[in-house]
Write a protein that holds these residues in place. Sequence first.
Motif, short mmCIF file in Angstrom:
data_model
loop_
_atom_site.label_atom_id
_atom_site.label_comp_id
_atom_site.label_asym_id
_atom_site.label_seq_id
_atom_site.Cartn_x
_atom_site.Cartn_y
_atom_site.Cartn_z
N GLY A 159 0.80 -1.22 0.00
CA GLY A 159 0.00 0.00 0.00
C GLY A 159 0.83 1.26 0.00
N VAL A 160 1.99 1.24 0.66
CA VAL A 160 2.86 2.42 0.66
C VAL A 160 3.29 2.75 -0.77
CG1 VAL A 160 5.02 3.39 1.51
CG2 VAL A 160 3.68 1.88 2.98
N SER A 161 3.69 1.72 -1.50
CA SER A 161 4.15 1.94 -2.88
C SER A 161 3.00 2.38 -3.78
CB SER A 161 4.77 0.65 -3.42
OG SER A 161 5.81 0.22 -2.57
N LEU A 162 1.84 1.75 -3.62
CA LEU A 162 0.69 2.16 -4.43
C LEU A 162 0.31 3.60 -4.13
CD1 LEU A 162 -1.52 -1.06 -4.13
CD2 LEU A 162 -0.23 -0.28 -6.13
N SER A 163 0.49 4.01 -2.89
CA SER A 163 0.23 5.40 -2.54
C SER A 163 1.17 6.33 -3.30
CB SER A 163 0.39 5.60 -1.03
OG SER A 163 0.05 6.91 -0.64
N GLY A 164 2.43 5.92 -3.44
CA GLY A 164 3.36 6.74 -4.20
C GLY A 164 2.94 6.89 -5.65
N ILE A 165 2.42 5.81 -6.23
CA ILE A 165 1.96 5.86 -7.62
C ILE A 165 0.81 6.84 -7.77
CG2 ILE A 165 0.87 4.52 -9.46
CD1 ILE A 165 2.42 2.09 -8.44
N ALA A 166 -0.11 6.84 -6.80
CA ALA A 166 -1.30 7.67 -6.89
C ALA A 166 -1.09 9.07 -6.33
CB ALA A 166 -2.46 6.99 -6.15
N VAL A 167 -0.42 9.16 -5.18
CA VAL A 167 -0.37 10.43 -4.45
C VAL A 167 0.52 11.46 -5.13
CG1 VAL A 167 0.47 11.50 -2.32
CG2 VAL A 167 -1.02 9.51 -2.22
N VAL A 168 1.69 11.06 -5.60
CA VAL A 168 2.62 12.05 -6.14
C VAL A 168 2.03 12.79 -7.34
CG1 VAL A 168 4.88 12.40 -7.22
CG2 VAL A 168 4.66 10.91 -5.22
N PRO A 169 1.54 12.11 -8.39
CA PRO A 169 0.96 12.88 -9.50
C PRO A 169 -0.33 13.60 -9.11
CG PRO A 169 0.71 10.52 -9.88
CD PRO A 169 1.61 10.67 -8.71
N LEU A 170 -1.16 12.96 -8.24
CA LEU A 170 -2.41 13.62 -7.84
C LEU A 170 -2.12 14.89 -7.04
CD1 LEU A 170 -5.48 13.74 -7.46
CD2 LEU A 170 -5.19 12.27 -5.44
N ALA A 171 -1.26 14.77 -6.02
CA ALA A 171 -0.96 15.93 -5.19
C ALA A 171 -0.27 17.03 -6.00
CB ALA A 171 -0.10 15.52 -4.00
N THR A 172 0.65 16.63 -6.88
CA THR A 172 1.33 17.62 -7.72
C THR A 172 0.34 18.35 -8.61
OG1 THR A 172 3.34 16.25 -7.71
CG2 THR A 172 3.17 17.94 -9.41
N TRP A 173 -0.58 17.61 -9.22
CA TRP A 173 -1.59 18.23 -10.09
C TRP A 173 -2.53 19.13 -9.31
CZ3 TRP A 173 -6.99 17.42 -10.34
CH2 TRP A 173 -7.63 18.02 -11.43
N LEU A 174 -2.98 18.68 -8.15
CA LEU A 174 -3.89 19.48 -7.34
C LEU A 174 -3.22 20.78 -6.87
CD1 LEU A 174 -5.65 16.75 -5.15
CD2 LEU A 174 -6.70 18.18 -6.94
N ILE A 175 -1.97 20.68 -6.45
CA ILE A 175 -1.26 21.88 -6.01
C ILE A 175 -1.11 22.87 -7.17
CG2 ILE A 175 0.99 22.76 -5.24
CD1 ILE A 175 1.25 20.14 -3.60
N ALA A 279 5.13 18.00 -14.89
CA ALA A 279 4.27 16.82 -15.00
C ALA A 279 5.09 15.57 -15.25
CB ALA A 279 3.23 17.02 -16.10
N ASN A 280 6.07 15.67 -16.14
CA ASN A 280 6.94 14.51 -16.42
C ASN A 280 7.77 14.14 -15.21
OD1 ASN A 280 6.00 14.38 -19.06
ND2 ASN A 280 7.62 15.72 -19.84
N ALA A 281 8.20 15.14 -14.45
CA ALA A 281 8.97 14.87 -13.24
C ALA A 281 8.14 14.10 -12.23
CB ALA A 281 9.47 16.18 -12.63
N ALA A 282 6.87 14.49 -12.05
CA ALA A 282 6.00 13.80 -11.10
C ALA A 282 5.77 12.36 -11.51
CB ALA A 282 4.66 14.54 -11.00
N PHE A 283 5.58 12.11 -12.80
CA PHE A 283 5.35 10.74 -13.25
C PHE A 283 6.62 9.90 -13.16
CE2 PHE A 283 1.42 12.43 -15.12
CZ PHE A 283 0.54 11.46 -14.71
N THR A 284 7.79 10.53 -13.28
CA THR A 284 9.03 9.79 -13.08
C THR A 284 9.17 9.36 -11.63
OG1 THR A 284 10.09 11.02 -14.88
CG2 THR A 284 11.54 9.90 -13.33
N VAL A 285 8.76 10.21 -10.68
CA VAL A 285 8.73 9.81 -9.28
C VAL A 285 7.79 8.64 -9.08
CG1 VAL A 285 8.16 10.55 -6.94
CG2 VAL A 285 9.37 12.11 -8.46
N SER A 286 6.67 8.65 -9.78
CA SER A 286 5.73 7.54 -9.69
C SER A 286 6.34 6.24 -10.20
CB SER A 286 4.45 7.84 -10.46
OG SER A 286 3.74 8.90 -9.85
N ALA A 287 7.29 6.33 -11.14
CA ALA A 287 7.99 5.14 -11.60
C ALA A 287 8.75 4.48 -10.46
CB ALA A 287 8.95 5.49 -12.75
N THR A 288 9.25 5.30 -9.54
CA THR A 288 9.92 4.76 -8.36
C THR A 288 8.92 3.96 -7.52
OG1 THR A 288 11.44 6.64 -8.31
CG2 THR A 288 11.24 5.34 -6.29
N ALA A 289 7.75 4.52 -7.29
CA ALA A 289 6.73 3.83 -6.51
C ALA A 289 6.25 2.57 -7.23
CB ALA A 289 5.55 4.76 -6.24
#
Length: 424
Positions: A159-175, A279-289
């Motif tokens: 769940g921690v990793s799945l959160s990274g996949i979802a949270v990083v792009p979502l939070a970045t977009w919302l901000i 946007a590309n930077a956020a999705f690259t972070v999601s690749a880590t998750a």
Amino acid sequence: MERDESPGPGLPAFARVAPDLFYGWWVALGASLISFTCAGVAFYCQGVLLDALCHLYGWPRAAVAGATSAYFIVTGVAGLAIGRVIDRFGARVFIGAGALVLAAALLGVGRVESQAMLYVWFPLMAIGGALAGAVPTALIVTRWFDTLRARAMAVSQTGVSLSGIAVVPLATWLIRTQGLAFATEVLAVGVVGIALPVVAFVLRTDPARHGEIADGHAHAATLAASGAVRASERVFRTRDALATRAFWGLALAFGLGLFAQVGFLAHQLASLREKLEPANAAFTVSATAFGSVIGRILIGPFADRIEKRRIAMGLFLVQAVATFCFARASSGAALGAAAFVFGLTMGNIFMLQPLLVGEFFGVAAFARVLGTLQLLTQIACGLGPVAVGLAFERFGGYQGPIETLSVLAVAAAIVLARVRAPTV
């Protein structure tokens, strides 16, 4: 004899849905949801918030990174305190309280107006994350599983990793589109809305209270017939564990490795923004998750059969290679590949801490020993972000600091190579 398909005493009624499924797997899935909403949000928001606060307010990177470091240090202190009580009183009430505290802290960060207030809300976020984090969820899973513990722990921490996949792009977009305050409101509602029902209707702390045994009756019977059940369980008190070289070897190895890991993760998004669009930077972070999810799926089953210490050593070395390649990469594809490989190690290294504590020191004082170990390693985690932030300001870039982190990961593998399980 016909099987009684009613749930065990005190188990939720939905256990009837799959009466042949050992309820521990529902517990592991519930812990995964808690990891998604609490530990994952608290952990992955560190890099997102660091980057957002620096850009929104123009605050120095080292100052904001200092608040992130405070988060990790307070997480360790809180984990130690929690470990001393949940062995006795159970974990569910602490997880529920942690979700509420974490949500309140997120709302506070969204409305912060000064750098000083960061050092109020980030530590509060750490307390919430610790109350609902690795120590209580690992304790629950450890009590429900023995021989299948690594697989169950992999499920619970995915769940921690799945959160990274979802949270990083979502939070970045919302901000970017709605502002920091709205983004933290959404995250806070998600934390409370998911975590509290799971605590109330899914999680149960001790299988013995519900007429169950670790790994389930059927699996235990199979192991007994094959002679695979362990003859005895190591039992260490906290002071016994602290007196062993094994404990301090684990603390040093994971301290070095997690200093490097968290120092990298806290600045990963900021370093990517030097080379990629936001946007590309956020999705690259999601690749880590995403890599972290895949890594847990691959490693979990093997960790029940292979020496966990050797697995951790290999992961530290892969982390070193991935970090070094990330520092040298310039194209989006190369950065994404390095981020993904780094992710393969990330979640598993966190997961192996409780697994090694359970294997080396037993279950009786598990939360206290794990809490003590995590106090030390979380201090190292906390020093990582501020050290990288200071190095960035000193050298004017991220390449040198990140390359240095790869050397520390190699050192972690070398230290762990000398660690051996203690004897009773």
